[in-house]
Write a protein that holds these residues in place. Structure first.
Motif, PDB file in Angstrom:
ATOM      1  N   GLY A 382      22.772 -23.254 -16.623  1.00  0.00           N
ATOM      2  CA  GLY A 382      22.339 -23.689 -17.939  1.00  0.00           C
ATOM      3  C   GLY A 382      20.820 -23.761 -18.042  1.00  0.00           C
ATOM      4  N   ARG A 383      20.176 -23.999 -16.922  1.00  0.00           N
ATOM      5  CA  ARG A 383      18.716 -24.048 -16.975  1.00  0.00           C
ATOM      6  C   ARG A 383      18.126 -22.655 -17.037  1.00  0.00           C
ATOM      7  NH1 ARG A 383      16.947 -28.639 -12.710  1.00  0.00           N
ATOM      8  NH2 ARG A 383      18.153 -30.353 -13.634  1.00  0.00           N
ATOM      9  N   MET A 385      19.566 -20.014 -18.436  1.00  0.00           N
ATOM     10  CA  MET A 385      19.833 -19.359 -19.723  1.00  0.00           C
ATOM     11  C   MET A 385      20.258 -20.413 -20.743  1.00  0.00           C
ATOM     12  SD  MET A 385      22.875 -17.082 -17.949  1.00  0.00           S
ATOM     13  CE  MET A 385      23.246 -16.250 -19.441  1.00  0.00           C
ATOM     14  N   PRO A 386      19.288 -21.225 -21.184  1.00  0.00           N
ATOM     15  CA  PRO A 386      19.625 -22.377 -22.023  1.00  0.00           C
ATOM     16  C   PRO A 386      20.263 -21.998 -23.363  1.00  0.00           C
ATOM     17  CG  PRO A 386      17.248 -22.065 -21.896  1.00  0.00           C
ATOM     18  CD  PRO A 386      17.850 -21.139 -20.895  1.00  0.00           C
ATOM     19  N   VAL A 387      19.804 -20.930 -23.977  1.00  0.00           N
ATOM     20  CA  VAL A 387      20.331 -20.599 -25.312  1.00  0.00           C
ATOM     21  C   VAL A 387      21.803 -20.234 -25.216  1.00  0.00           C
ATOM     22  CG1 VAL A 387      20.063 -19.119 -27.323  1.00  0.00           C
ATOM     23  CG2 VAL A 387      18.051 -19.820 -26.014  1.00  0.00           C
ATOM     24  N   THR A 388      22.138 -19.464 -24.184  1.00  0.00           N
ATOM     25  CA  THR A 388      23.544 -19.074 -24.004  1.00  0.00           C
ATOM     26  C   THR A 388      24.415 -20.305 -23.860  1.00  0.00           C
ATOM     27  OG1 THR A 388      22.778 -17.109 -22.874  1.00  0.00           O
ATOM     28  CG2 THR A 388      25.080 -17.672 -22.603  1.00  0.00           C
ATOM     29  N   PHE A 389      23.964 -21.239 -23.013  1.00  0.00           N
ATOM     30  CA  PHE A 389      24.787 -22.413 -22.795  1.00  0.00           C
ATOM     31  C   PHE A 389      24.793 -23.330 -24.008  1.00  0.00           C
ATOM     32  CE2 PHE A 389      25.046 -20.967 -18.525  1.00  0.00           C
ATOM     33  CZ  PHE A 389      26.255 -21.477 -18.070  1.00  0.00           C
ATOM     34  N   LEU A 390      23.726 -23.272 -24.799  1.00  0.00           N
ATOM     35  CA  LEU A 390      23.735 -24.041 -26.042  1.00  0.00           C
ATOM     36  C   LEU A 390      24.834 -23.512 -26.963  1.00  0.00           C
ATOM     37  CD1 LEU A 390      22.449 -26.192 -27.819  1.00  0.00           C
ATOM     38  CD2 LEU A 390      20.882 -24.450 -28.694  1.00  0.00           C
ATOM     39  N   ALA A 391      24.928 -22.195 -27.045  1.00  0.00           N
ATOM     40  CA  ALA A 391      25.974 -21.599 -27.879  1.00  0.00           C
ATOM     41  C   ALA A 391      27.349 -21.990 -27.357  1.00  0.00           C
ATOM     42  CB  ALA A 391      25.830 -20.070 -27.899  1.00  0.00           C
ATOM     43  N   LEU A 392      27.496 -21.913 -26.035  1.00  0.00           N
ATOM     44  CA  LEU A 392      28.775 -22.279 -25.425  1.00  0.00           C
ATOM     45  C   LEU A 392      29.114 -23.733 -25.742  1.00  0.00           C
ATOM     46  CD1 LEU A 392      30.869 -20.953 -23.439  1.00  0.00           C
ATOM     47  CD2 LEU A 392      29.704 -22.181 -21.622  1.00  0.00           C
ATOM     48  N   GLY A 393      28.107 -24.603 -25.609  1.00  0.00           N
ATOM     49  CA  GLY A 393      28.337 -26.024 -25.826  1.00  0.00           C
ATOM     50  C   GLY A 393      28.642 -26.346 -27.284  1.00  0.00           C
ATOM     51  N   LEU A 394      27.914 -25.700 -28.194  1.00  0.00           N
ATOM     52  CA  LEU A 394      28.172 -25.962 -29.617  1.00  0.00           C
ATOM     53  C   LEU A 394      29.563 -25.484 -30.012  1.00  0.00           C
ATOM     54  CD1 LEU A 394      24.788 -25.109 -31.369  1.00  0.00           C
ATOM     55  CD2 LEU A 394      25.817 -27.351 -30.997  1.00  0.00           C
ATOM     56  N   GLY A 395      29.961 -24.348 -29.438  1.00  0.00           N
ATOM     57  CA  GLY A 395      31.327 -23.880 -29.685  1.00  0.00           C
ATOM     58  C   GLY A 395      32.317 -24.903 -29.155  1.00  0.00           C
ATOM     59  N   ALA A 448      26.624 -26.768 -14.875  1.00  0.00           N
ATOM     60  CA  ALA A 448      25.673 -25.767 -15.354  1.00  0.00           C
ATOM     61  C   ALA A 448      24.354 -26.408 -15.731  1.00  0.00           C
ATOM     62  CB  ALA A 448      26.263 -25.026 -16.552  1.00  0.00           C
ATOM     63  N   LEU A 449      24.407 -27.671 -16.176  1.00  0.00           N
ATOM     64  CA  LEU A 449      23.185 -28.309 -16.645  1.00  0.00           C
ATOM     65  C   LEU A 449      22.468 -29.057 -15.531  1.00  0.00           C
ATOM     66  CD1 LEU A 449      24.433 -29.554 -20.101  1.00  0.00           C
ATOM     67  CD2 LEU A 449      23.136 -27.492 -19.541  1.00  0.00           C
ATOM     68  N   SER A 450      23.066 -29.097 -14.349  1.00  0.00           N
ATOM     69  CA  SER A 450      22.382 -29.762 -13.250  1.00  0.00           C
ATOM     70  C   SER A 450      22.253 -28.770 -12.102  1.00  0.00           C
ATOM     71  CB  SER A 450      23.186 -30.987 -12.804  1.00  0.00           C
ATOM     72  OG  SER A 450      24.472 -30.567 -12.422  1.00  0.00           O
ATOM     73  N   GLY A 451      21.552 -29.161 -11.082  1.00  0.00           N
ATOM     74  CA  GLY A 451      21.438 -28.282  -9.921  1.00  0.00           C
ATOM     75  C   GLY A 451      20.309 -27.290 -10.080  1.00  0.00           C
ATOM     76  N   ASN A 452      20.187 -26.461  -9.066  1.00  0.00           N
ATOM     77  CA  ASN A 452      19.070 -25.521  -9.047  1.00  0.00           C
ATOM     78  C   ASN A 452      19.364 -24.290  -9.890  1.00  0.00           C
ATOM     79  OD1 ASN A 452      17.706 -27.175  -7.277  1.00  0.00           O
ATOM     80  ND2 ASN A 452      18.805 -26.282  -5.525  1.00  0.00           N
ATOM     81  N   ARG A 453      18.286 -23.738 -10.431  1.00  0.00           N
ATOM     82  CA  ARG A 453      18.450 -22.509 -11.190  1.00  0.00           C
ATOM     83  C   ARG A 453      18.922 -21.405 -10.261  1.00  0.00           C
ATOM     84  NH1 ARG A 453      14.149 -22.102 -15.671  1.00  0.00           N
ATOM     85  NH2 ARG A 453      14.530 -19.892 -15.450  1.00  0.00           N
ATOM     86  N   PRO A 454      20.007 -20.717 -10.605  1.00  0.00           N
ATOM     87  CA  PRO A 454      20.429 -19.595  -9.763  1.00  0.00           C
ATOM     88  C   PRO A 454      19.561 -18.368 -10.072  1.00  0.00           C
ATOM     89  CG  PRO A 454      21.903 -19.822 -11.621  1.00  0.00           C
ATOM     90  CD  PRO A 454      20.866 -20.903 -11.772  1.00  0.00           C
ATOM     91  N   ARG A 455      19.623 -17.411  -9.157  1.00  0.00           N
ATOM     92  CA  ARG A 455      18.902 -16.160  -9.419  1.00  0.00           C
ATOM     93  C   ARG A 455      19.740 -15.292 -10.332  1.00  0.00           C
ATOM     94  NH1 ARG A 455      15.782 -12.383  -7.480  1.00  0.00           N
ATOM     95  NH2 ARG A 455      17.575 -11.068  -7.010  1.00  0.00           N
TER      96      ARG A 455
END
Lengths: 501, 95, 315, 114
Positions: A382-383, A385-395, A448-455
């Motif tokens: 989530g960190r 690709m924030p916009v993608t996860f925002l869309a997922l979350g709003l859905g 997705a919103l916690s933890g380290n950013r994956p590559r």
């Protein structure tokens, strides 16, 4: 047919109704003929046209306050075929014409024709069939003749099934075959019911039939067969087995259309059948059966979604659950609260269409960027690709039924109607379903919103993220639908059962 | 007259049915295909007799179509390689 | 009419017995052969129902072309015939399924028996408006005039069927010809057979199409017979299957629905409504549309049977 | 009993028989065959409806007949698509089965192999 004459007085602008069917059908033929990149160009060029038709039809209905009617070929029913659009049809048309371009814009990356213009298999098939889905859905929303609607159902099947196995992996082939089998079963049972209705009344026109229908054995059997067939196509529990593998394995853009729109097509016909063709039947028992199946779908679908390891499968199982909500409107559809229940059901169909399309597109972006869609491997995504996860979350907000969202409005209306009707059990199921939805979304969003950013293999393109986000925002905005919107939905709705009007 | 025609049609259908029972059981696929051809011929004959007896119009075209398509089905059978499930006495004939 | 009744009962029994054979036959091939026989018997039933147009369609498409499709599939599926034990249903499930099916059949039978002997009908209205079309066969009039919208869309379904079947091609074969390349020489008997049968069949196909305006027959039936003839000529390797990317093939596949759709839209301009025919011009226009439809069916059915492209495209 | 009613009863029996085949036989090709049986049963129901609508000098109502013709063509196209899918599945996996778990191993490269 003096009795029928009034039902087929041409309404001004009625000829507009043929265009949302004929134009994409012509697009299908042209795309297949010209091939190569033309298919994509034609498909994308016709989408705004389609939106124009939908809005024009909606505004004509709004201004006249009456359904639009068009008689094809000058042969009035029962001999010929009529097209008819009421408030519900118009709303579904507009929704379709909004989600289609979103899926189309998203899919341009995946289904591009190479620069030298050589025709490729997947792009040609995708762009051709996308238009076919559009034509089939338009016909389903506008058709006024039960056999004509059978042809529409078959069009929809033939357009949707090959999209499931577009990438040709064995599991997608098996999923497509299962989907096809269920769809064929559904279409045949629907057709059998059509035969019985014709045998009993000598017409298949919805309006003419609704005036003659009596509660007799042939009608009950026809209603049962047609409903069973349509339920198989809508994937209502326990006929849902085909849906998760089919929707989870299709390309993301196709999944969005299949889950958001295609299952709504057969749902729309169930509503047509019970509310427009068979309002004269006592519908308390069938309504309760449908809602009981819907409740089972909500609980079983959500519970299964909780146990999935892959994001797309989780979203697909949540479709099974969300389809269940649609059927809660049936037992509540008679009595003074019927308008509320009807609005709630329609709102659920709309908000789920937008929310689920947004979620499948987001899931597609996640899978492309990470190289997988295993839920266990989403940590920190989530960190990145924030916009993608925002869309997922709003859905997801809409799926849970939390305010502000269309899903909240839908579930609120349904819950209100069920409490007013004294049928508490549906309200309890809805609350439980919301909690379970919260559970399975938490499983995805929390890590997705916690933890380290994956590559990331490749970051998602911003324009594609925006498409998903726009759909999710549309699902949210439905919460602010004004009362006139609900009044619009009632245009052309015949009184159900004991309801006034 | 029409009763006679119908009785003849019935008799043909009956003999075909008896043959069908014997042959659909196999043993080879070629035997089964022969059964299909047999009923094709008998069916066309009884079709024409029934049509003559009941006065249905346009049945001769149906008979024509059936005759051509029956031949077509056996051609497709030969083309499909027609290997028998059970050992075939002359496998070379089929390939 | 007791002889006729006896015949009907015998026919009904035979149809049911052969249908049961196709369900319970030992192997897929035996079942498909049973299906071919079944289709033939069904044509007889349709004659007894005085639905000669349907009998022709059933003979040509339901039994003929579908039979060939299934026979070909059964032949290719050899080796996949054994059912792994874990997939077979348990006895209890079978019993439950049988009960359910029995229930559906019984309910349907009861309703069929309850239908009045003289049912509601659109026959008078069809005959009343038949003169406007200039046709003599009311079934053709329903298909091409009264409910032309259904028929046009159903042609689009056929196009989608071809797109769907072709979509199953491997990417490297896209645009190539369907069917496996065969190096071997054609079977001489088959080639001779095709040379004899095809001209006769084409004649019959065109005849069936042409009489369809006034007598039983029409675009579907004639087109299906023509399709069978093209298939037999391809089977005998007297001609090659066309490439899926060939422009003429694509044009042939969409010609029927495209002309139909164009005529329907032109009706909105000329005759005051979509799918309306201008008075006086109806019959020539209908024959024009039907000609293209026949041609398209003759090309579409073989393509649906041939399956997805399986050869590298030639450039 | 008229021949039309008899045909209708055969139609009902065919629907039941075909439905049993669809449910009970695990092989896709046999299911496709069974679907065709259901289909022809449904068409026969249309057929008796047409026959019972004999009027105006016609031996049968033309409207249901036209619907059956449309239905037969659509049913053929559906069979063709289902057969093509079955054959492709057989080529890919060496068996033709509809089991949901047939090869549902998660794809290792990009779940969304578009």
């Amino acid at each position: 047919m003096t009795e029928g004459a009034s039902a087929f007085a041409a309404t001004a602008g009625g000829s507009l109704l043929a265009l949302p069917i004929l134009v994409p059908a012509a697009g299908v033929l042209l795309s297949f003929l010209l091939g190569g990149r033309q298919a994509e160009r034609i498909a994308l060029a016709l989408m705004p046209v389609q939106f124009g038709f939908a809005v024009a039809i909606a505004s004509l209905i709004w201004r006249s306050g009456q359904p639009l009617v068009y008689v094809l070929g000058g042969y009035a029913p029962p001999l010929g075929i009529a097209l008819r659009a009421d408030g519900f049809s118009a709303v579904m048309l507009v929704t379709t014409s909004l989600i289609m371009p979103a899926a189309g814009l998203y899919a341009r990356t995946n289904f591009a024709t190479p620069n030298d213009g050589t025709e490729r298999r997947a792009p040609l098939v995708f762009w051709t069939l996308l238009q076919a889905i559009q034509a089939a859905l338009s016909l389903i929303f506008l058709g006024g003749d039960l056999f004509n609607l059978y042809v529409a159902l078959e069009l929809l099947t033939f357009a949707a099934a090959p999209l499931v196995c577009l990438d040709g992996r064995p599991e997608t082939l098996a999923a497509a075959l299962r989907y096809l089998m269920f769809a064929l079963f559904g279409a045949l049972f629907y057709l059998l019911g059509v035969a019985l209705l014709y045998g009993a009344y000598g017409t298949l026109d919805i309006v003419l039939l609704s005036r003659q229908i009596r509660a007799e054995p042939a009608v009950w059997l026809a209603a049962g067969l047609m409903t069973a067939g349509l339920l198989a196509k809508t994937a209502l529990f326990p006929l849902h087995l085909w849906l998760p593998p089919a929707h989870a394995n299709a390309p993301a853009a196709a999944s969005a259309v299949l889950s958001g729109l295609v299952v709504k097509g057969s749902f729309f016909l169930i509503v047509r059948l019970w509310f427009n063709v068979l309002p004269a039947l006592p519908n308390a028992v069938p309504g309760a059966i449908l809602a009981a199946l819907g409740s089972a779908a909500i609980l079983a679908g959500s519970a299964l979604a909780l146990r999935q390891e892959r994001l797309k499968l989780l979203i697909a199982y949540s479709t099974v659950a969300q389809i269940g909500y649609l059927f809660l409107m049936f037992p509540l559809a008679s009595g003074p609260w019927s308008a509320e229940a009807f609005s709630g059901g329609v709102m659920q169909a709309l908000s789920h269409a937008f929310a689920k399309a947004a979620m499948f597109l987001s899931a597609g972006l996640i899978a492309e960027s990470l190289g997988h869609d295993r839920i266990a491997g989403l940590g920190g995504a989530g960190r990145a690709m924030p916009v993608t996860f925002l869309a997922l979350g709003l859905g997801g907000l809409s799926l849970m039924g939390l305010p502000p969202s269309g899903g909240f409005a839908a579930k609120w209306l349904l819950m209100k109607a069920s409490i007013e009707a004294g049928q508490w059990v549906w309200a309890v199921v809805m609350l439980a379903g919301g909690l379970l939805a919260g559970g399975y979304l938490y499983r995805v969003l929390a890590p997705a919103l916690s933890g380290n950013r994956p590559r990331l293999k490749s970051p998602p393109r911003r324009s594609r993220e925006n498409v998903a986000l726009a759909l999710a925002l549309a699902a949210v905005l439905l919460a602010f639908a004004p009362p006139t919107f609900f009044a619009f939905l009632q245009i052309g709705r015949p009184a159900a059962g004991a309801a006034l009007r | 007259m029409s009763d006679f025609l119908l009785a003849t049609a019935g008799a043909i259908l009956f003999t075909v049915a008896v043959g069908l029972v014997r042959i659909l059981g196999g043993p080879g696929d070629a035997d089964r295909m022969m059964a299909a051809q047999l009923i094709g011929t008998g069916g066309i004959a009884s079709l024409l007799l029934i049509a003559a007896a009941t006065g249905a119009r346009g049945v001769d075209d149906v008979a024509l179509g059936l005759a051509i398509l029956a031949a077509f089905a056996s051609a497709a059978f030969v083309n499909s390689g027609a290997p028998a499930e059970e050992p075939d006495p002359n496998p070379a004939d089929d390939r | 009419m007791s002889v006729l009744q006896a015949l009907d009962v015998g026919l009904a029994f035979l149809v049911f017995a052969v249908a049961a054979w196709t369900v319970f036959a030992p192997g897929p091939f035996a079942a498909t052969v049973g299906y071919v026989v079944y289709g033939l018997l069904l044509s007889l039933v349709w004659i007894r129902l005085f639905a000669v147009d349907v009998a022709l369609t059933e003979a040509a498409i339901g039994s003929g072309v579908t039979g060939v499709l299934l026979i070909g599939a059964a032949a290719r599926l050899r080796g996949a015939e054994t059912t792994p034990a874990e997939e077979a249903l348990t006895g209890l499930t079978r019993l439950f399924a049988a009960g359910l099916c029995l229930l559906v059949a019984a309910a349907l039978a009861a309703v069929v028996l309850l239908l009045p002997d003289q049912g509601p009908t659109l026959a008078p209205q069809s005959m009343e408006r038949l003169p406007e079309t200039g046709l003599g066969n009311p079934v053709t009039a329903v298909l091409i005039a009264f409910r032309s919208f259904d028929t046009m869309l159903e042609k689009v379904v056929l196009v989608l069927g071809v797109v769907g079947v072709w979509s199953l091609a491997a990417d490297r074969y896209w645009g190539g010809a369907p069917g496996e390349a065969r190096a071997e020489r054609p079977e001489p008997t088959l080639a001779f057979f095709a040379q004899v049968l095809a001209p006769i069949g084409i004649l019959v196909g065109v005849h069936v199409f042409w009489v369809g305006a006034d007598e039983p027959g029409g675009a579907f039936q004639g087109g299906a017979i023509l399709a069978a003839m093209w298939m037999i000529v391809m089977m005998a390797r007297l001609t090659e299957a066309p490439q899926a990317s060939a422009f003429w093939l694509r044009l042939a596949l969409i010609a029927g629905p495209a002309v139909f759709l164009a005529a329907g839209v032109a009706g909105a301009v000329v005759a005051g409504g979509f799918f309306a025919y201008p008075p006086g011009l109806a019959k020539p226009l209908i024959l024009f549309i039907e000609t293209f439809m026949t041609f398209t069916i003759a090309v579409t059915l073989p393509m649906l049977v041939a399956g997805p492209p399986r050869r590298e495209p030639r450039r | 009993m008229s021949s039309a009613t008899l045909a209708g009863l055969v139609g009902a029996a065919l629907v039941g028989l075909g439905l049993y085949g669809v449910i009970a036989d695990p092989q896709p090709l046999r299911k496709i065959l069974a679907f065709n049986l259901i289909g022809s049963g449904v068409f026969l129901v249309f057929g008796i409806v047409a026959r019972k609508g004999a009027a105006a000098g016609l031996s049968a109502d033309p409207v249901p007949q036209a619907m059956v013709i449309t239905g037969i063509v659509v049913a053929f196209a559906a069979s063709a698509l289902a057969v093509a899918l079955t054959l492709r599945l057989f080529e890919e996996t060496g068996r033709a089965t509809l089991r949901p778990d047939a090869g549902t191993k998660p794809p290792d490269d990009g779940a969304d192999a578009e």
